[in-house]
Design an enzyme around this catalytic site. Structure first.
Site, PDB file in Angstrom:
ATOM      1  CG  HIS A  26      -2.011  -0.823   0.915  1.00  0.00           C
ATOM      2  ND1 HIS A  26      -2.074  -2.266   1.293  1.00  0.00           N
ATOM      3  CD2 HIS A  26      -3.341  -1.038   0.219  1.00  0.00           C
ATOM      4  CE1 HIS A  26      -3.042  -2.920   0.818  1.00  0.00           C
ATOM      5  NE2 HIS A  26      -3.759  -2.003   0.057  1.00  0.00           N
TER       6      HIS A  26
ATOM      7  CG  ASP B 254      -4.965  -8.469  -1.501  1.00  0.00           C
ATOM      8  OD1 ASP B 254      -3.814  -8.758  -0.890  1.00  0.00           O
ATOM      9  OD2 ASP B 254      -5.768  -7.617  -1.036  1.00  0.00           O
TER      10      ASP B 254
ATOM     11  CD  GLU C 126      -9.273  -8.002  -2.654  1.00  0.00           C
ATOM     12  OE1 GLU C 126      -8.289  -7.433  -2.753  1.00  0.00           O
ATOM     13  OE2 GLU C 126      -9.811  -7.948  -1.447  1.00  0.00           O
TER      14      GLU C 126
ATOM     15  CB  CYS D  87      -9.973  -1.809  -8.845  1.00  0.00           C
ATOM     16  SG  CYS D  87     -10.205  -3.170  -7.423  1.00  0.00           S
TER      17      CYS D  87
END
Ligand code: PEP
Ligand code: MG
Length: 575
Positions: A193, A458, A434, A505
């Site tokens: 992240h 993920d 994910e 995404c």
């Protein structure tokens, strides 16, 4: 002496600037005894350091832009309160006097005593407050040993490159208001992240450099090439000249792409493609508008919960969702429900698990904390009358979770109805794919949902069993692994069969080298960092669907890693 370091390019672009070494989070302190006649001057040294820390904290607080989340000033206020507490402000002075020790040592002793007391507290939230005490004490110690903690705003017009051992997503929120030309870290992976936030800031970044923090000296000139993952330290004039040219070319190419802002994303054969933006906070909206995004495909709502000690209230959350919905003026805004856990730990609530990526994360955490979840759902539903809001559920793994979530949404709607509060009765609910189990059963998930969104970050992590934030296995993190591509293709086809839209995404959607591949796998909805939208659009404008479909198939079947680059080059027209 000039040398080069290789890492993972986390955010494209070239920066040239002077290194600013971020202070290590914990400073080693020396212990020495003082003669009687030095005690008074040591006490003064301690008082001065506390005072300087107070001034620093107040300065940082006064520089927070008005647009920053409310938790930032609150966070600094709390640290100022801790600094003023007798336990920090007075008690170490008693130790200096009684034990005749140096100020750093006295402070460290006092910190350890306080931490030990915190450890005895049963309530996990209160126990976790020890972190704030440690952070405040570390700030004072850094002043005492001569490493002030404040980040520079840039020196004398020269660009500044932040060199750090590690940066957390919470650190990155603070960099949103601090101007760095680039930043580089020893740890981290391209889809951590922290890397995602680097891309959202639109500044070059290289991660997983291993030794940058220890090899680079403060103020040294460095070149950061975020595309190639290269850092050149103390370059000679010839290299500098070469990179100044490359930097100018990069800036020119970026400027040229801006002309595409208002063009429709359509392939050469007329197929429309939807390009949405990912955001972390409402402050990202100017970048979204600048990018010409057709909607928000992923609002990582958990960022509203980071860098604070309490939970955002329903009203605070409502305001954040509402402002994004209003700014998008009727274009879709997809709010992903809380995805806390793994590398996004809030300071409250649950203790860190041994294996947090496989632990109580995302929807699992929300279902374990229904009151927390319901507060968020109320806020999203209330905001839904101000635009076209959609709900996205992260990390679904089984149908029990889906059922429980849909029931909670239905119950929340019922409560709002009973209270006479308006919301969009037909708010779409989508699920993130994910987890490989969800990808394999995507058709069944699609039937029970309004849309799917593939979280490739993920999905790769869980399919290949590679921790996305661990640089030691970063070389194995492979978006082009045929197992990953097959799961993506299967999910897209499952959505088509069920008549439900599927987007990607994860970071793959924003990598323009992968745009044609994803088009070839059938993808028509992309969501990415605003900074990547125009480069991806450029790829789409030059693609033919039939051609990319044919050229994508060999990659799905490719088991020879050596051939991957040539197959991808062929797909991208680089033969
Ligand atoms: C993903 O996993 O691809 C995703 C978009 O979610 P996040 O990166 O926030 O986990
Ligand atoms: Mg994810």
């Amino acid at each position: 002496m000039s040398f080069t370091l290789h890492g993972i390019g986390a955010s494209s672009g070239i920066a040239i600037g002077r290194a600013h070494l971020a202070s290590p989070s914990r400073v080693e302190v020396a212990h020495y005894s003082l003669p009687e006649n030095k005690i008074d001057s040591e006490l003064k040294r301690f008082d001065d350091a506390v005072e300087q820390t107070r001034t620093e904290l107040r300065t940082v607080r006064s520089q927070i832009p008005a647009s920053a989340p409310a938790e930032l000033p609150a966070f600094l206020d709390m640290h100022l309160l801790i600094l003023d507490d007798n336990m920090i402000d007075e008690e170490p002075k008693r130790l200096i006097r009684e034990q005749r020790c140096n100020a750093e040592w006295a402070l460290t002793q006092q910190m350890e005593a306080l931490v030990a007391r915190f450890e005895e507290i049963e309530d996990p939230y209160l126990r976790s407050r020890q972190e704030d005490v440690v952070q405040v004490v570390q700030r004072v110690i850094k002043v005492l040993v001569g490493h002030p903690g404040q980040l520079p705003a840039g020196t004398d017009g020269e660009e500044c490159v932040l060199v750090s051992h590690e940066l957390t997503p919470a650190d990155m929120i603070q960099f949103k208001s601090t101007r760095f030309a680039a930043f580089i870290t020893d740890l981290g992976g391209a889809t951590s992240h922290t890397a995602i936030m680097a891309r959202s800031l639109g500044i070059p970044s290289v991660m997983a450099l291993h030794q940058a923090r220890s090899l680079i000296k403060d103020h040294e000139w460095i070149i950061v090439d975020g595309r190639e993952g290269v850092v050149i330290v103390d370059p000679d004039e010839k290299i500098l000249e070469e990179y100044r040219h490359r930097q100018a070319a990069w800036i020119k190419a970026t400027e040229k792409l801006k002309k595409l802002k208002t063009s429709r994303a359509k392939t050469l054969d007329g197929t429309n493609v939807e390009l949405f933006a990912n955001i972390e906070l409402p402050q990202d909206m100017p970048a979204v508008l600048e990018s010409g995004a057709q909607g928000i495909g992923l609002f990582r709502s958990e960022f509203l919960f980071l860098n604070r000690d309490d939970l955002p209230t329903e009203d605070e959350q409502f305001e954040a969702y509402k402002i994004v919905a209003e700014t998008m003026e009727g274009k879709p805004v997809t709010v992903r429900t809380l995805d806390l856990g793994a590398d996004k730990q809030a300071p409250w609530g649950h203790t860190v698990a041994d294996n947090p990526a496989l632990g109580l994360r995302a929807i699992r955490l929300c279902l374990a904390e229904p009151r927390l979840f319901e507060t968020q759902l109320r806020a999203i539903l209330r905001a839904s009358v101000f635009g076209k809001v959609r709900i996205l559920i992260p990390m679904l793994g089984n149908f029990g979770e889906l059922r429980a979530t849909l029931q909670l949404i239905a119950a929340t709607k019922e409560n709002l109805r009973a209270e006479g509060i308006r919301f969009d009765e037909r708010i779409p609910v989508g699920g993130m794919i994910e987890v490989p189990a969800a990808a394999l059963l995507a058709e069944q998930f699609a039937k029970q949902l309004d849309f799917l969104s593939i979280g490739t970050n993920d999905l790769i992590q869980y399919t290949l069993a590679i921790d996305r934030a661990d640089d030691a296995v970063a070389h194995l993190y492979d978006p082009l692994h045929p197992a990953v591509l097959s799961l993506i293709q299967h999910t897209i086809r499952s959505g088509q069969k069920a008549g439900k839209p599927v987007s990607v995404c994860g970071e793959m959607a924003g990598d323009s080298q992968l745009t044609r591949l994803l088009l070839g796998l059938g993808l028509r909805h992309f969501s990415m960092q605003p900074a990547s939208i125009l480069a991806v659009k450029h790829q789409i404008l030059g693609s033919m669907i039939d051609e990319v479909t044919d050229l994508a198939i060999p990659l799905l079947k490719n088991t020879d890693a050596e051939k991957t680059t040539s197959l991808l080059n062929k797909l991208n027209g680089k033969t």
